[in-house]
Design a protein around this motif. Sequence first.
Motif, PDB file in Angstrom:
ATOM      1  N   LEU A   1      12.561   4.038 -12.818  1.00  0.00           N
ATOM      2  CA  LEU A   1      11.396   3.998 -11.946  1.00  0.00           C
ATOM      3  C   LEU A   1      11.222   5.355 -11.285  1.00  0.00           C
ATOM      4  N   ASP A   2      10.051   5.963 -11.497  1.00  0.00           N
ATOM      5  CA  ASP A   2       9.828   7.316 -11.010  1.00  0.00           C
ATOM      6  C   ASP A   2       9.353   7.359  -9.563  1.00  0.00           C
ATOM      7  N   LEU A   3       8.285   6.668  -9.252  1.00  0.00           N
ATOM      8  CA  LEU A   3       7.681   6.757  -7.931  1.00  0.00           C
ATOM      9  C   LEU A   3       7.716   5.435  -7.181  1.00  0.00           C
ATOM     10  N   ALA A   4       8.560   4.520  -7.613  1.00  0.00           N
ATOM     11  CA  ALA A   4       8.605   3.204  -6.979  1.00  0.00           C
ATOM     12  C   ALA A   4       8.932   3.310  -5.499  1.00  0.00           C
ATOM     13  N   VAL A   5       9.664   4.345  -5.090  1.00  0.00           N
ATOM     14  CA  VAL A   5      10.007   4.519  -3.684  1.00  0.00           C
ATOM     15  C   VAL A   5       8.757   4.667  -2.829  1.00  0.00           C
ATOM     16  N   PHE A   6       7.649   5.114  -3.430  1.00  0.00           N
ATOM     17  CA  PHE A   6       6.395   5.295  -2.703  1.00  0.00           C
ATOM     18  C   PHE A   6       5.398   4.168  -2.947  1.00  0.00           C
ATOM     19  N   GLU A   7       5.805   3.161  -3.696  1.00  0.00           N
ATOM     20  CA  GLU A   7       4.899   2.051  -3.977  1.00  0.00           C
ATOM     21  C   GLU A   7       4.458   1.413  -2.665  1.00  0.00           C
ATOM     22  N   GLY A   8       3.170   1.216  -2.529  1.00  0.00           N
ATOM     23  CA  GLY A   8       2.630   0.635  -1.304  1.00  0.00           C
ATOM     24  C   GLY A   8       2.328   1.662  -0.233  1.00  0.00           C
ATOM     25  N   ALA A   9       2.528   2.955  -0.526  1.00  0.00           N
ATOM     26  CA  ALA A   9       2.210   4.006   0.453  1.00  0.00           C
ATOM     27  C   ALA A   9       0.689   4.120   0.534  1.00  0.00           C
ATOM     28  N   ARG A  10       0.119   3.404   1.476  1.00  0.00           N
ATOM     29  CA  ARG A  10      -1.334   3.392   1.663  1.00  0.00           C
ATOM     30  C   ARG A  10      -1.643   3.432   3.142  1.00  0.00           C
ATOM     31  N   SER A  11      -2.324   4.476   3.577  1.00  0.00           N
ATOM     32  CA  SER A  11      -2.678   4.613   4.984  1.00  0.00           C
ATOM     33  C   SER A  11      -4.125   4.236   5.254  1.00  0.00           C
ATOM     34  N   GLY A  12      -4.924   4.160   4.194  1.00  0.00           N
ATOM     35  CA  GLY A  12      -6.354   3.936   4.369  1.00  0.00           C
ATOM     36  C   GLY A  12      -7.138   5.240   4.386  1.00  0.00           C
ATOM     37  N   LEU A  13      -6.438   6.380   4.366  1.00  0.00           N
ATOM     38  CA  LEU A  13      -7.129   7.669   4.327  1.00  0.00           C
ATOM     39  C   LEU A  13      -7.662   7.982   2.937  1.00  0.00           C
ATOM     40  N   LEU A  14      -7.086   7.383   1.915  1.00  0.00           N
ATOM     41  CA  LEU A  14      -7.428   7.645   0.521  1.00  0.00           C
ATOM     42  C   LEU A  14      -7.960   6.362  -0.095  1.00  0.00           C
ATOM     43  N   ASP A  15      -9.127   6.457  -0.734  1.00  0.00           N
ATOM     44  CA  ASP A  15      -9.684   5.261  -1.362  1.00  0.00           C
ATOM     45  C   ASP A  15      -9.956   5.502  -2.838  1.00  0.00           C
TER      46      ASP A  15
END
Length: 148
Positions: A68-82
């Motif tokens: 798993l490459d980027l699973a550590v960042f899975e769910g990284a969502r602030s709402g700034l990016l759509d």
Amino acid sequence: MTTQDVGPIDYLAVEFPGARLRGKGLAALLDLVERGIIRILDLRVATVTESGDVMGVALTDLDDDGELDLAVFEGARSGLLDDDDLAESARLVAPGNAVGLIVYENTWAGPFVTAMREAGAEMVASGRIPADDVVAALETLEASEAPA
């Protein structure tokens, strides 16, 4: 004034030729996060098909190596990016490639901002000088200082 000052928020769009993740980029990103230099607020990846369609990619095994490459960042969502931001970034890359879009906080600057505000100062502007401009300026400086 906020109860928690934050550092400047930036974004990067990165093109991955052949929609493959190679090299040490992921390790460098993880190192920056682990050392508290940046905090990932959003991380999204999309591929651009040969016909130009944009398809979101799950943050899992991007290079098909079984890890798993980027699973550590899975769910990284602030709402700034759509989705519109991701689609706009995807237009910057060639068909058959992928684009990664990262929004991050420069957390190293948070304590500085707090200290300045506690001293009565206010941050009134921030900006970014494009890397190509910095390189060109440094090369010009170096050339002017070289012995003739």
